[in-house]
Design an enzyme around this catalytic site. Structure first.
Site, PDB file in Angstrom:
ATOM      1  N   CYS A  49       0.675  -0.998  -0.026  1.00  0.00           N
ATOM      2  CA  CYS A  49       0.257   0.076   0.049  1.00  0.00           C
ATOM      3  C   CYS A  49       0.757   1.116  -0.101  1.00  0.00           C
ATOM      4  CB  CYS A  49      -1.050   0.080   1.172  1.00  0.00           C
ATOM      5  SG  CYS A  49      -1.565   1.477   1.620  1.00  0.00           S
ATOM      6  N   HIS A  50       0.346   2.281  -0.565  1.00  0.00           N
ATOM      7  CA  HIS A  50       1.156   3.516  -0.591  1.00  0.00           C
ATOM      8  C   HIS A  50       1.764   3.973   0.769  1.00  0.00           C
ATOM      9  CE1 HIS A  50       2.359   7.839  -1.440  1.00  0.00           C
ATOM     10  NE2 HIS A  50       2.616   7.213  -2.593  1.00  0.00           N
ATOM     11  N   THR A  51       0.950   3.628   1.696  1.00  0.00           N
ATOM     12  CA  THR A  51       1.652   4.177   3.182  1.00  0.00           C
ATOM     13  C   THR A  51       2.835   3.273   3.613  1.00  0.00           C
ATOM     14  OG1 THR A  51      -0.743   4.241   3.792  1.00  0.00           O
ATOM     15  CG2 THR A  51       0.935   4.104   5.455  1.00  0.00           C
ATOM     16  N   HIS A  71       1.228  -3.820   6.025  1.00  0.00           N
ATOM     17  CA  HIS A  71      -0.011  -4.030   6.770  1.00  0.00           C
ATOM     18  C   HIS A  71      -1.366  -4.294   6.128  1.00  0.00           C
ATOM     19  CE1 HIS A  71      -0.129  -0.068   4.485  1.00  0.00           C
ATOM     20  NE2 HIS A  71      -1.302   0.080   4.901  1.00  0.00           N
ATOM     21  N   GLU A  72      -1.274  -4.710   4.885  1.00  0.00           N
ATOM     22  CA  GLU A  72      -2.450  -5.451   4.049  1.00  0.00           C
ATOM     23  C   GLU A  72      -1.974  -6.599   3.908  1.00  0.00           C
ATOM     24  OE1 GLU A  72      -4.469  -2.180   1.275  1.00  0.00           O
ATOM     25  OE2 GLU A  72      -3.580  -3.668   0.008  1.00  0.00           O
ATOM     26  N   CYS A 101     -10.897  -2.340  20.418  1.00  0.00           N
ATOM     27  CA  CYS A 101     -10.448  -2.945  21.713  1.00  0.00           C
ATOM     28  C   CYS A 101     -11.874  -3.437  22.256  1.00  0.00           C
ATOM     29  CB  CYS A 101      -9.930  -2.029  22.715  1.00  0.00           C
ATOM     30  SG  CYS A 101     -10.944  -0.707  23.251  1.00  0.00           S
ATOM     31  N   CYS A 104     -13.473   0.794  24.899  1.00  0.00           N
ATOM     32  CA  CYS A 104     -13.360   2.330  25.025  1.00  0.00           C
ATOM     33  C   CYS A 104     -14.708   2.795  24.684  1.00  0.00           C
ATOM     34  CB  CYS A 104     -12.250   2.839  24.034  1.00  0.00           C
ATOM     35  SG  CYS A 104     -12.332   2.804  22.466  1.00  0.00           S
ATOM     36  N   CYS A 107     -15.378   2.649  20.909  1.00  0.00           N
ATOM     37  CA  CYS A 107     -15.706   1.218  20.183  1.00  0.00           C
ATOM     38  C   CYS A 107     -17.084   1.109  20.743  1.00  0.00           C
ATOM     39  CB  CYS A 107     -14.713   0.234  20.717  1.00  0.00           C
ATOM     40  SG  CYS A 107     -13.198   0.136  20.173  1.00  0.00           S
ATOM     41  N   CYS A 115     -10.910   3.802  17.666  1.00  0.00           N
ATOM     42  CA  CYS A 115     -10.519   3.102  19.053  1.00  0.00           C
ATOM     43  C   CYS A 115      -9.426   3.855  19.870  1.00  0.00           C
ATOM     44  CB  CYS A 115      -9.972   1.709  18.757  1.00  0.00           C
ATOM     45  SG  CYS A 115      -9.532   0.742  20.349  1.00  0.00           S
ATOM     46  N   ARG A 119      -6.101   2.877  17.893  1.00  0.00           N
ATOM     47  CA  ARG A 119      -6.038   3.707  16.381  1.00  0.00           C
ATOM     48  C   ARG A 119      -4.752   3.721  15.962  1.00  0.00           C
ATOM     49  NH1 ARG A 119      -8.327   9.649  17.483  1.00  0.00           N
ATOM     50  NH2 ARG A 119      -9.606   8.631  18.695  1.00  0.00           N
ATOM     51  N   CYS A 179      -7.052  -2.778   4.052  1.00  0.00           N
ATOM     52  CA  CYS A 179      -6.485  -1.396   4.234  1.00  0.00           C
ATOM     53  C   CYS A 179      -7.346  -0.708   3.099  1.00  0.00           C
ATOM     54  CB  CYS A 179      -5.021  -1.217   4.169  1.00  0.00           C
ATOM     55  SG  CYS A 179      -4.631   0.533   4.204  1.00  0.00           S
ATOM     56  N   ARG A 374      -2.979  -2.828  -7.110  1.00  0.00           N
ATOM     57  CA  ARG A 374      -2.374  -3.683  -6.019  1.00  0.00           C
ATOM     58  C   ARG A 374      -1.478  -4.821  -6.338  1.00  0.00           C
ATOM     59  NH1 ARG A 374      -2.835  -0.316  -3.122  1.00  0.00           N
ATOM     60  NH2 ARG A 374      -3.653   0.142  -0.972  1.00  0.00           N
TER      61      ARG A 374
END
Length: 381
Positions: A49-51, A71-72, A101, A104, A107, A115, A119, A179, A374
């Site tokens: 992913c670009h992130t 992360h994906e 979670c 909180c 959530c 969250c 987060r 993501c 992707r």
């Protein structure tokens, strides 16, 4: 399914970023067992992913290296730590860069998915539980990335960042839902909420923008107008329901005026997926007065300021923001996977490349060249 590796350190391959902007190196890493409220996941497929690229380049944020990005992804639970009750070894799951979670205020609110505990935190390179990394090489800690670090054959996550999904779902397809695709899809379906027959403008036709367009298609929009500075993206975008295209460079007037002329006063909904402050302002100013809603998805530069005349708001235009498409990861992602299983949502068209884990740097090259959407990275190949 009981795990023979539970409670043991696992040695496996991971793609380690030793320094900013340098190719990742496949290394043997040690992955510690999950602690309380943690899950160790065997990653089968991950995508870029670009992130990941943005933080790997380390332009404009605190660099943290050595680090395992990614992360994906999609994987299978290998073992769980103390206190984990809703996941067990063998479960199929998507890791998520944010979390739920379930305790909180966010959530417990029907309106929020932000969250307090989990987060996204791009600066943290360790686990929340004890402030330590679960990855090491010869005793040297390797930092985590957004709590996921999926460029490793095994990774450890907080249980709140693991969404259990239908085991029949093909992980090499649904991994992209963890993501970008969910972010764009949810921005349209959960936040913009276009009515059947409405007009929708999408700013930015990368993977997230095309997922927003896919959401508009699913919602039954009659016109989906794609706005992008890159005309090469227009053909591809037709597959995602985009019916018309506007390149701001082709006009000598502001793009919001072009869109207003095309749509008898403005579009019903707009979704901004670029992070450009000018695109954000145009996306807001192009919606129709009285009922128009603009949704901002793209992440701006830290010094940007949003400027518009207050009359644009007083004339009953609405501007909204969204994070991860307003999906709560554990509660909502399983149903997004079902949309794919029911053939309501098409994911194959988002996947344009596939490489083996040893060729992971090729995925970075494709993205840096702006090729495709992707790229799936197969961990076993």
């Amino acid at each position: 399914m009981s795990s023979t590796t539970a409670g043991q350190v696992i040695r496996c391959k991971a793609a380690v970023a030793w320094e900013a902007g340098k190719p990742l190196v496949i290394e043997e890493v040690e992955v510690a067992p999950p602690q309380a409220m943690e899950v160790r996941l065997k990653i089968l497929f991950t995508s870029l992913c670009h992130t990941d690229v943005y933080f790997w380049e380390a332009k404009g944020q605190t660099p943290l290296f050595p680090r395992i990005f990614g992360h994906e992804a999609g994987g299978i639970v290998e073992s769980v730590g103390e206190g984990v009750t809703d996941l067990k070894p063998g479960d199929h799951a998507l890791p998520v860069f944010t979390g739920e979670c379930k305790e909180c205020r966010h959530c417990k609110s029907e309106e929020s998915n932000m969250c307090d505990l989990l987060r996204i935190n791009t600066d943290r390179g360790v686990m929340i539980n004890d402030g330590k990394s679960r990855f090491s090489i010869n005793g040297q800690p390797i930092y985590h990335f957004v709590g996921t670090s999926t460029f490793s054959e095994y990774t450890v996550l907080h249980v709140g960042s693991v969404a259990k999904i239908n085991p029949a779902a093909p992980l090499d397809k649904v991994c992209v839902l963890s993501c970008g695709i969910s972010t764009g899809l949810g921005a349209t379906l959960n936040v913009a909420k276009p009515k059947k027959g409405s007009t929708v403008a999408v700013f930015g036709l990368g993977a997230v923008g095309l997922a927003a367009a896919e959401g508009a298609r699913i919602a039954g929009a009659s016109r989906i107008i794609g706005v992008d500075l890159n005309a090469k993206r227009f053909d591809e975008a037709k597959k995602f329901g985009v019916t018309e295209f506007v390149n701001p460079k082709d006009h000598d007037k502001p793009v919001h005026e072009v869109l207003a002329e095309m749509t008898n006063g403005g579009v019903d909904r707009s979704i901004e997926c670029t992070g450009s402050i000018n695109a954000m302002i145009s996306a807001f100013e192009c919606v129709h007065d009285g009922w128009g809603v603009a949704v901002l998805v793209g992440v701006p530069n830290k010094d940007d300021a949003f400027k518009t005349h207050p009359m644009n708001i007083l004339n009953e235009r609405t501007i909204k923001g969204t994070f991860f498409g307003n999906y709560k990861p554990r509660s909502d992602l399983p149903s997004v996977v079902e949309k794919y299983m029911n053939k309501e949502l098409e994911l194959e068209k988002f996947i344009t490349h596939e490489v083996s884990f040893s060729e992971i740097n090729k995925a970075f090259e494709y993205m840096l060249r702006g090729e495709g959407l992707r790229c799936i990275i197969r961990m076993d190949a």
